[in-house]
Scaffold this motif. Structure first.
Motif, PDB file in Angstrom:
ATOM      1  N   THR A  43       0.839  -1.203   0.000  1.00 54.41           N
ATOM      2  CA  THR A  43       0.000   0.000   0.000  1.00 54.41           C
ATOM      3  C   THR A  43       0.871   1.249   0.000  1.00 54.41           C
ATOM      4  N   THR A  44       1.999   1.176   0.660  1.00 51.17           N
ATOM      5  CA  THR A  44       2.926   2.309   0.742  1.00 51.17           C
ATOM      6  C   THR A  44       3.711   2.501  -0.554  1.00 51.17           C
ATOM      7  N   HIS A  45       3.869   1.424  -1.309  1.00 53.69           N
ATOM      8  CA  HIS A  45       4.562   1.467  -2.608  1.00 53.69           C
ATOM      9  C   HIS A  45       3.579   1.052  -3.711  1.00 53.69           C
ATOM     10  N   PRO A  46       2.549   1.842  -3.975  1.00 54.89           N
ATOM     11  CA  PRO A  46       1.487   1.394  -4.894  1.00 54.89           C
ATOM     12  C   PRO A  46       1.925   1.211  -6.338  1.00 54.89           C
ATOM     13  N   ALA A  47       3.029   1.769  -6.750  1.00 50.69           N
ATOM     14  CA  ALA A  47       3.468   1.630  -8.138  1.00 50.69           C
ATOM     15  C   ALA A  47       4.163   0.294  -8.405  1.00 50.69           C
ATOM     16  N   ASP A  48       4.480  -0.440  -7.357  1.00 45.38           N
ATOM     17  CA  ASP A  48       5.169  -1.725  -7.514  1.00 45.38           C
ATOM     18  C   ASP A  48       4.125  -2.838  -7.667  1.00 45.38           C
ATOM     19  N   ALA A  49       3.755  -3.127  -8.909  1.00 52.23           N
ATOM     20  CA  ALA A  49       2.694  -4.101  -9.186  1.00 52.23           C
ATOM     21  C   ALA A  49       3.056  -5.504  -8.692  1.00 52.23           C
ATOM     22  N   ALA A  50       4.306  -5.901  -8.849  1.00 58.18           N
ATOM     23  CA  ALA A  50       4.722  -7.227  -8.404  1.00 58.18           C
ATOM     24  C   ALA A  50       4.599  -7.349  -6.881  1.00 58.18           C
ATOM     25  N   LEU A  51       5.005  -6.314  -6.173  1.00 57.23           N
ATOM     26  CA  LEU A  51       4.875  -6.301  -4.720  1.00 57.23           C
ATOM     27  C   LEU A  51       3.405  -6.411  -4.310  1.00 57.23           C
ATOM     28  N   GLN A  52       2.554  -5.679  -5.003  1.00 53.81           N
ATOM     29  CA  GLN A  52       1.119  -5.736  -4.707  1.00 53.81           C
ATOM     30  C   GLN A  52       0.558  -7.142  -4.899  1.00 53.81           C
ATOM     31  N   GLU A  53       0.867  -7.756  -6.031  1.00 54.23           N
ATOM     32  CA  GLU A  53       0.336  -9.093  -6.319  1.00 54.23           C
ATOM     33  C   GLU A  53       0.816 -10.108  -5.293  1.00 54.23           C
ATOM     34  N   ASP A  54       2.080 -10.049  -4.953  1.00 54.25           N
ATOM     35  CA  ASP A  54       2.650 -10.960  -3.967  1.00 54.25           C
ATOM     36  C   ASP A  54       2.008 -10.754  -2.596  1.00 54.25           C
ATOM     37  N   ALA A  55       1.871  -9.490  -2.205  1.00 53.71           N
ATOM     38  CA  ALA A  55       1.274  -9.176  -0.904  1.00 53.71           C
ATOM     39  C   ALA A  55      -0.181  -9.619  -0.838  1.00 53.71           C
ATOM     40  N   TYR A  56      -0.908  -9.404  -1.920  1.00 49.68           N
ATOM     41  CA  TYR A  56      -2.316  -9.809  -1.940  1.00 49.68           C
ATOM     42  C   TYR A  56      -2.451 -11.321  -1.851  1.00 49.68           C
ATOM     43  N   ALA A  57      -1.598 -12.038  -2.563  1.00 56.65           N
ATOM     44  CA  ALA A  57      -1.644 -13.501  -2.506  1.00 56.65           C
ATOM     45  C   ALA A  57      -1.377 -13.990  -1.090  1.00 56.65           C
ATOM     46  N   THR A  58      -0.395 -13.390  -0.443  1.00 60.07           N
ATOM     47  CA  THR A  58      -0.082 -13.741   0.946  1.00 60.07           C
ATOM     48  C   THR A  58      -1.249 -13.390   1.859  1.00 60.07           C
ATOM     49  N   ALA A  59      -1.825 -12.214   1.662  1.00 59.61           N
ATOM     50  CA  ALA A  59      -2.937 -11.760   2.497  1.00 59.61           C
ATOM     51  C   ALA A  59      -4.142 -12.689   2.361  1.00 59.61           C
ATOM     52  N   ARG A  60      -4.426 -13.134   1.162  1.00 62.38           N
ATOM     53  CA  ARG A  60      -5.576 -14.023   0.924  1.00 62.38           C
ATOM     54  C   ARG A  60      -5.450 -15.331   1.695  1.00 62.38           C
ATOM     55  N   ARG A  61      -4.224 -15.765   1.961  1.00 59.17           N
ATOM     56  CA  ARG A  61      -4.015 -17.012   2.689  1.00 59.17           C
ATOM     57  C   ARG A  61      -4.184 -16.856   4.201  1.00 59.17           C
ATOM     58  N   SER A  62      -4.010 -15.634   4.711  1.00 60.07           N
ATOM     59  CA  SER A  62      -3.990 -15.455   6.172  1.00 60.07           C
ATOM     60  C   SER A  62      -5.008 -14.463   6.713  1.00 60.07           C
ATOM     61  N   LEU A  63      -5.636 -13.684   5.844  1.00 53.98           N
ATOM     62  CA  LEU A  63      -6.552 -12.639   6.306  1.00 53.98           C
ATOM     63  C   LEU A  63      -7.907 -12.771   5.610  1.00 53.98           C
ATOM     64  N   SER A  64      -8.954 -12.420   6.336  1.00 52.20           N
ATOM     65  CA  SER A  64     -10.287 -12.363   5.736  1.00 52.20           C
ATOM     66  C   SER A  64     -10.391 -11.102   4.870  1.00 52.20           C
ATOM     67  N   GLU A  65     -11.435 -11.006   4.081  1.00 50.34           N
ATOM     68  CA  GLU A  65     -11.631  -9.805   3.273  1.00 50.34           C
ATOM     69  C   GLU A  65     -11.782  -8.568   4.149  1.00 50.34           C
ATOM     70  N   GLU A  66     -12.454  -8.710   5.281  1.00 51.13           N
ATOM     71  CA  GLU A  66     -12.613  -7.585   6.209  1.00 51.13           C
ATOM     72  C   GLU A  66     -11.260  -7.159   6.776  1.00 51.13           C
ATOM     73  N   GLU A  67     -10.425  -8.136   7.104  1.00 52.93           N
ATOM     74  CA  GLU A  67      -9.093  -7.827   7.625  1.00 52.93           C
ATOM     75  C   GLU A  67      -8.215  -7.182   6.549  1.00 52.93           C
ATOM     76  N   ILE A  68      -8.284  -7.683   5.327  1.00 53.97           N
ATOM     77  CA  ILE A  68      -7.521  -7.088   4.227  1.00 53.97           C
ATOM     78  C   ILE A  68      -7.924  -5.629   4.049  1.00 53.97           C
ATOM     79  N   SER A  69      -9.213  -5.387   4.003  1.00 57.89           N
ATOM     80  CA  SER A  69      -9.699  -4.018   3.844  1.00 57.89           C
ATOM     81  C   SER A  69      -9.228  -3.130   4.988  1.00 57.89           C
ATOM     82  N   ALA A  70      -9.341  -3.631   6.204  1.00 56.50           N
ATOM     83  CA  ALA A  70      -8.933  -2.842   7.369  1.00 56.50           C
ATOM     84  C   ALA A  70      -7.433  -2.532   7.342  1.00 56.50           C
ATOM     85  N   VAL A  71      -6.603  -3.517   7.003  1.00 56.44           N
ATOM     86  CA  VAL A  71      -5.151  -3.287   6.940  1.00 56.44           C
ATOM     87  C   VAL A  71      -4.826  -2.229   5.891  1.00 56.44           C
TER      88      VAL A  71
END
Length: 162
Positions: free
Chosen positions: A107-135
């Protein structure tokens, strides 16, 4: 430039004081985000870890000071705070915390698409949609506060260690 002009050029405008309506709106956003995080079930220490990691990336001394003290009040340990900048190289953070930290960095480096995709994939495994949104909202909000404090050059005061 005369002395008065030079003095004025060196001083930062405290944008929170100069534009209080805008700052109050940001503060209201932070309060709403705090509620969203609580309703999503995020532990307050996790929220403070996100605040701290984003503030580390942005180099905001004022927010680092505020949120270090808040994390300690919430029961966070000095050991974990001490290694937060290198969280990927430790085993002291849970899967949920690691996912939240990765998402905060993306979120702090929004221009880094690869970082975003990797972070989202990790988040999907450990966080609910509500938690992802809140983070994401926590990271967006602290990024805004970082910019206010950095551009205002809010001081961190205290007694130097002897």
């Amino acid at each position: 430039m005369n002395g008065t002009e030079a003095d004025r050029a060196d001083k930062r405008v405290y944008v929170d004081k100069r534009s209080p309506k805008a700052f109050h709106a940001l503060t209201a956003t932070a309060e709403a985000v705090r509620t969203v995080a609580q309703e999503a079930g995020l532990d307050r220490t996790l929220v403070e870890l996100v605040n701290l990691r984003v503030s580390q990336i942005n180099g905001c001394a004022y927010c680092l000071d505020v949120h270090t003290r808040a994390a300690l009040r919430e029961g966070e340990t000095t050991r974990r705070l001490g290694v937060l900048a290198a969280w990927r190289d430790t085993e002291v953070f849970t899967a949920q915390e690691r996912a939240a930290l990765a998402l905060a960095e993306a979120t702090t480096h929004p221009a880094d698409a690869a970082l975003q995709e990797d972070a989202y994939a990790t988040a999907r495994r450990s966080l609910s949609e509500e938690e992802i949104s809140a983070v994401i909202w926590v990271a967006v909000t602290i990024n805004a506060f970082n910019r206010v404090s950095i551009m205002s050059k809010h001081p961190v005061r205290g007694v130097p260690r002897q």
